[in-house]
Design a protein around this motif. Structure first.
Motif, mmCIF file in Angstrom:
data_model
loop_
_atom_site.group_PDB
_atom_site.id
_atom_site.type_symbol
_atom_site.label_atom_id
_atom_site.label_comp_id
_atom_site.label_asym_id
_atom_site.label_seq_id
_atom_site.Cartn_x
_atom_site.Cartn_y
_atom_site.Cartn_z
ATOM 1 N N PRO A 144 0.817 -1.224 0.000
ATOM 2 C CA PRO A 144 0.000 0.000 0.000
ATOM 3 C C PRO A 144 0.852 1.277 0.000
ATOM 4 O O PRO A 144 0.495 2.270 -0.638
ATOM 5 N N ILE A 145 1.987 1.251 0.688
ATOM 6 C CA ILE A 145 2.892 2.407 0.687
ATOM 7 C C ILE A 145 3.446 2.633 -0.709
ATOM 8 O O ILE A 145 3.462 3.760 -1.216
ATOM 9 N N LEU A 146 3.897 1.576 -1.367
ATOM 10 C CA LEU A 146 4.453 1.698 -2.724
ATOM 11 C C LEU A 146 3.407 2.237 -3.699
ATOM 12 O O LEU A 146 3.704 3.104 -4.521
ATOM 13 N N ILE A 147 2.188 1.747 -3.583
ATOM 14 C CA ILE A 147 1.117 2.218 -4.463
ATOM 15 C C ILE A 147 0.839 3.699 -4.207
ATOM 16 O O ILE A 147 0.737 4.495 -5.146
ATOM 17 N N ARG A 148 0.725 4.077 -2.943
ATOM 18 C CA ARG A 148 0.447 5.476 -2.595
ATOM 19 C C ARG A 148 1.569 6.399 -3.079
ATOM 20 O O ARG A 148 1.315 7.460 -3.653
ATOM 21 N N LEU A 149 2.819 5.995 -2.863
ATOM 22 C CA LEU A 149 3.951 6.813 -3.302
ATOM 23 C C LEU A 149 3.995 6.936 -4.826
ATOM 24 O O LEU A 149 4.347 7.989 -5.361
ATOM 25 N N SER A 150 3.624 5.881 -5.519
ATOM 26 C CA SER A 150 3.562 5.935 -6.986
ATOM 27 C C SER A 150 2.460 6.890 -7.441
ATOM 28 O O SER A 150 2.665 7.684 -8.356
ATOM 29 N N GLU A 151 1.302 6.810 -6.800
ATOM 30 C CA GLU A 151 0.190 7.696 -7.161
ATOM 31 C C GLU A 151 0.535 9.161 -6.938
ATOM 32 O O GLU A 151 0.047 10.027 -7.651
ATOM 33 N N ARG A 152 1.371 9.441 -5.958
ATOM 34 C CA ARG A 152 1.742 10.825 -5.650
ATOM 35 C C ARG A 152 2.948 11.311 -6.455
ATOM 36 O O ARG A 152 3.376 12.446 -6.304
ATOM 37 N N GLY A 153 3.512 10.428 -7.274
ATOM 38 C CA GLY A 153 4.619 10.826 -8.129
ATOM 39 C C GLY A 153 5.984 10.728 -7.473
ATOM 40 O O GLY A 153 6.983 11.136 -8.062
ATOM 41 N N TYR A 154 6.065 10.162 -6.270
ATOM 42 C CA TYR A 154 7.343 10.008 -5.581
ATOM 43 C C TYR A 154 8.111 8.795 -6.094
ATOM 44 O O TYR A 154 9.329 8.715 -5.937
ATOM 45 N N LEU A 155 7.392 7.843 -6.661
ATOM 46 C CA LEU A 155 8.001 6.646 -7.255
ATOM 47 C C LEU A 155 7.431 6.469 -8.646
ATOM 48 O O LEU A 155 6.304 6.894 -8.921
ATOM 49 N N GLU A 156 8.203 5.828 -9.498
ATOM 50 C CA GLU A 156 7.646 5.348 -10.744
ATOM 51 C C GLU A 156 7.638 3.831 -10.656
ATOM 52 O O GLU A 156 8.438 3.234 -9.936
ATOM 53 N N SER A 157 6.695 3.229 -11.332
ATOM 54 C CA SER A 157 6.600 1.773 -11.281
ATOM 55 C C SER A 157 6.401 1.245 -12.694
ATOM 56 O O SER A 157 5.939 1.962 -13.586
ATOM 57 N N ARG A 158 6.768 0.002 -12.873
ATOM 58 C CA ARG A 158 6.571 -0.659 -14.163
ATOM 59 C C ARG A 158 6.461 -2.159 -13.919
ATOM 60 O O ARG A 158 6.908 -2.685 -12.894
ATOM 61 N N TRP A 159 5.852 -2.819 -14.874
ATOM 62 C CA TRP A 159 5.791 -4.273 -14.855
ATOM 63 C C TRP A 159 7.039 -4.813 -15.531
ATOM 64 O O TRP A 159 7.441 -4.323 -16.577
ATOM 65 N N GLU A 160 7.637 -5.804 -14.917
ATOM 66 C CA GLU A 160 8.783 -6.475 -15.517
ATOM 67 C C GLU A 160 8.458 -7.948 -15.690
ATOM 68 O O GLU A 160 7.958 -8.582 -14.756
ATOM 69 N N PRO A 161 8.759 -8.501 -16.852
ATOM 70 C CA PRO A 161 8.524 -9.937 -17.031
ATOM 71 C C PRO A 161 9.454 -10.736 -16.128
ATOM 72 O O PRO A 161 10.545 -10.280 -15.787
ATOM 73 N N SER A 162 8.997 -11.880 -15.749
ATOM 74 C CA SER A 162 9.806 -12.750 -14.899
ATOM 75 C C SER A 162 10.973 -13.326 -15.689
ATOM 76 O O SER A 162 10.870 -13.568 -16.888
ATOM 77 N N GLU A 163 12.060 -13.536 -14.990
ATOM 78 C CA GLU A 163 13.225 -14.179 -15.605
ATOM 79 C C GLU A 163 13.042 -15.690 -15.650
ATOM 80 O O GLU A 163 13.808 -16.389 -16.301
ATOM 81 N N HIS A 164 12.038 -16.184 -14.936
ATOM 82 C CA HIS A 164 11.797 -17.628 -14.833
ATOM 83 C C HIS A 164 10.524 -18.008 -15.592
ATOM 84 O O HIS A 164 9.521 -17.306 -15.529
ATOM 85 N N LEU A 165 10.603 -19.097 -16.277
ATOM 86 C CA LEU A 165 9.465 -19.601 -17.018
ATOM 87 C C LEU A 165 8.310 -19.896 -16.059
ATOM 88 O O LEU A 165 8.521 -20.357 -14.945
ATOM 89 N N ASN A 166 7.106 -19.620 -16.466
ATOM 90 C CA ASN A 166 5.892 -19.891 -15.696
ATOM 91 C C ASN A 166 5.753 -19.055 -14.424
ATOM 92 O O ASN A 166 5.003 -19.423 -13.529
ATOM 93 N N LYS A 167 6.494 -17.995 -14.308
ATOM 94 C CA LYS A 167 6.341 -17.082 -13.170
ATOM 95 C C LYS A 167 5.718 -15.789 -13.699
ATOM 96 O O LYS A 167 6.045 -15.349 -14.801
#
Length: 98
Positions: free
Chosen positions: A44-67
Motif C-alpha cells: 500500500p505504501i508503494l502504491i500510494r507513493l507511486s500515485e503521488r509521483g514520488y516513485l515510478e513503477s513498471r511491470w517487468e517480465p519474470s526471468e523464470h518460465l511460468n512465473k
C-alpha cells in the motif's frame, strides 16, 4: 494531531531505501527485506507513493518460465526532493541515514 501518511516512519524508510540507489529498479521483496516492513504494509505504501509521483513503477517480465510479471519501483526526482525536505523529521524519528 496525527502525522500525514507521507511522513510516517515506514513511508520514509521506503523512500530512504530506494534513494540509496535511485537509478535502479527495485522489487517489493528486497525492499521488504532491507526495510523490515512486511508486505501487507509495504505494497500500500508503494502504491500510494507511486500515485503521488514520488516513485515510478513498471511491470517487468519474470526471468523464470511460468512465473508472473512483477512490479518494479524507483524513486523519482520529486520523491528525492520530498525526502530531502523531510530531513528534520528523519532525524526526529532517528532513522539511520547512510
Amino acid at each position: 494531531m496525527p502525522r500525514a501518511s507521507d511522513t510516517s516512519e515506514t513511508t520514509l524508510r521506503v523512500l530512504h531505501a530506494l534513494a540509496a540507489e535511485p537509478d535502479l529498479w527495485h522489487h517489493g521483496y528486497p525492499i521488504s527485506k532491507s526495510t523490515g516492513i512486511k508486505s501487507g504494509s509495504l505494497y500500500p505504501i508503494l502504491i500510494r507513493l507511486s500515485e503521488r509521483g514520488y516513485l515510478e513503477s513498471r511491470w517487468e517480465p519474470s526471468e523464470h518460465l511460468n512465473k508472473p510479471a512483477r512490479h518494479a519501483y524507483r524513486i523519482t526526482a520529486l520523491g528525492q526532493r520530498f525526502l530531502r525536505e523531510q530531513e528534520p523529521l528523519l532525524r526526529t524519528l532517528q532513522l539511520r541515514l547512510s
